[in-house]
Design an enzyme around this catalytic site. Structure first.
Site, PDB file in Angstrom:
ATOM      1  N   GLN A  97       0.638  -1.300  -0.034  1.00 33.34           N
ATOM      2  CA  GLN A  97      -0.139   0.045   0.130  1.00 33.34           C
ATOM      3  C   GLN A  97       1.014   1.294   0.167  1.00 33.34           C
ATOM      4  OE1 GLN A  97      -2.283   1.686   3.215  1.00 33.34           O
ATOM      5  NE2 GLN A  97      -4.190   0.959   2.232  1.00 33.34           N
ATOM      6  N   TYR A 183      -5.736  10.596   4.659  1.00 37.51           N
ATOM      7  CA  TYR A 183      -4.188  10.695   4.215  1.00 37.51           C
ATOM      8  C   TYR A 183      -4.339  11.758   3.028  1.00 37.51           C
ATOM      9  CZ  TYR A 183      -3.331   7.622   7.963  1.00 37.51           C
ATOM     10  OH  TYR A 183      -3.334   7.084   8.983  1.00 37.51           O
ATOM     11  N   ARG A 230      -7.704   2.135  -2.544  1.00 41.97           N
ATOM     12  CA  ARG A 230      -8.363   1.971  -1.451  1.00 41.97           C
ATOM     13  C   ARG A 230      -8.949   3.424  -1.150  1.00 41.97           C
ATOM     14  NH1 ARG A 230      -6.716   1.121   5.015  1.00 41.97           N
ATOM     15  NH2 ARG A 230      -8.304  -0.714   5.436  1.00 41.97           N
ATOM     16  N   GLY A 328      -9.161  -6.954   8.981  1.00 37.89           N
ATOM     17  CA  GLY A 328      -7.733  -6.530   9.509  1.00 37.89           C
ATOM     18  C   GLY A 328      -7.526  -7.097  10.901  1.00 37.89           C
TER      19      GLY A 328
END
Length: 370
Positions: A97, A183, A230, A328
């Site tokens: 990622q 982000y 994502r 996760g």
């Protein structure tokens, strides 16, 4: 009717099953270099159809947390090569990622102690993980950012391009572009964090401009079949918001449809929180989002994430709601999660005190089934 445990081809990725290990920040890479123990950690979990690494910075400026890995130095790439070799030896598939945190950083983590960068000079009401004066990890408020100049944005796009090339050279099967969780790219997308008045702010089209410039660059560099993305349409993570996310993310996925991506990874609700969380006046319609993508010609696999258990995941795949399901925290404490889901056996409980930082404890010492 497909099963969670059936193989799937997603772009250039040939996956043994539809169970995916979600990206999980673990803060065990001093100086942004993955350690040998990191190879053990990922190889233990290689029975997943796909492993997505912890978020990995494309540049020093893109770093926002202590002891998270990078993709911009020779030692970092050597560390990641150990990881990809170990995963492939165990029969797994792994993508990295790629990440620029934007304003979710601290001056102590930035080049020369400078301010973090952002679309607009708005401090995130959030915290980041730093190493304190005693050498211990601690969460601290993010530092005030500065707004990126428009002349700086081509350099950031170039950093993404360089990082994905380095990732493939280090043996990764592909990359996942992190455009979620507040982000940098998500900061540009959301009106609450993007107050720009130039070509990268204001309208939805302008706020999405950087996202598509990055996708143009990285798909050109390594091929679209090795690239995924994502998104998190309504998450409030890291203090991002938008009062009308449905048209924003409809525009985003319609734009994604023109690329031959491997998969689209969608976080439903608040990341790590309520699945029914909403921003704006109406609940977000995830089925409509997927329909808009397919109607625009998008063919990538559709990955869902947030709070899924085995039953929910199997239902999502069998119904056609999703092609892949990401897990996760269950993967932290269950290296053999795929087997446990298939056999419907009990899961190990995780120790949250070992999530961030540390060594083997809570990282590579969780037991698999006999």
């Amino acid at each position: 009717m497909p099963s969670l445990f059936d193989p799937l081809v997603a772009g250039d990725l040939n996956l043994a099953n539809r169970v995916v290990m979600a990206p999980l920040t673990r803060n065990r890479s001093p100086n942004a270099v993955p350690k040998p123990i990191t190879a053990t950690y990922y190889a233990q979990r290689a029975t997943a159809g796909l492993l997505i690494t912890e978020a990995t910075a494309i540049s020093h400026q893109g770093q926002g947390y202590a002891d998270v890995p990078g993709l911009y130095g020779a030692d970092q790439l050597e560390g990641w090569k150990r990881v990809t070799d170990a995963v492939h030896a165990a029969g797994g598939r792994i993508v990295v990622q790629v990440w620029h945190v934007g304003r979710v950083s601290h001056t102590s983590l930035q080049p020369g102690g400078g301010a973090p960068v952002a679309p607009s000079a708005i401090t995130a009401k959030s915290k980041t993980y730093v190493i304190d004066a005693d050498g211990k990890g601690a969460f601290m408020p993010t530092s005030a950012p500065r707004a990126l100049g428009i002349e700086e944005l081509p350099g950031i796009v170039a950093d993404y391009r360089k990082a994905v090339r380095a990732a493939v050279d280090a043996g990764f099967d592909g990359v996942e572009l992190h455009a979620a969780n507040g982000y940098l790219i998500d900061q540009f997308l959301r009106s609450g964090s993007n107050l720009r008045t130039d070509a990268y702010g204001g309208s939805i089209e302008n706020r999405a401009r950087l996202l598509f410039e990055v996708l143009d660059a990285i798909t050109d560099e390594i091929g679209a079949g090795r690239v995924a993305i994502r998104i998190s349409p309504v998450t409030p993570a890291n203090d991002v918001s938008d009062p009308n996310p449905q048209p924003l993310f409809t525009y985003v996925v319609q734009g994604l449809a023109r690329y031959g991506l491997a998969y689209v990874h969608v976080i439903e609700g608040a990341t790590g929180g309520a699945r029914d969380f909403q921003q704006g006046d109406t609940p977000f319609d995830y089925a409509a989002l997927k329909a808009a993508y397919r109607q625009a010609g998008g063919k990538a696999a559709w990955m869902v994430n947030n709070g899924y258990d085995g039953t929910m995941a199997e239902t999502a795949v069998q119904s056609g709601e999703a092609d892949l399901v990401a897990f996760g925290k269950p993967f932290i404490s269950n290296p053999d999660l795929v087997r446990r889901l298939r056999e419907k056996t009990a899961l190990n409980e995780w120790d949250q005190s070992t999530f961030y930082g540390g060594g083997e404890k809570g990282y590579v010492d969780y037991p698999a089934l006999a």
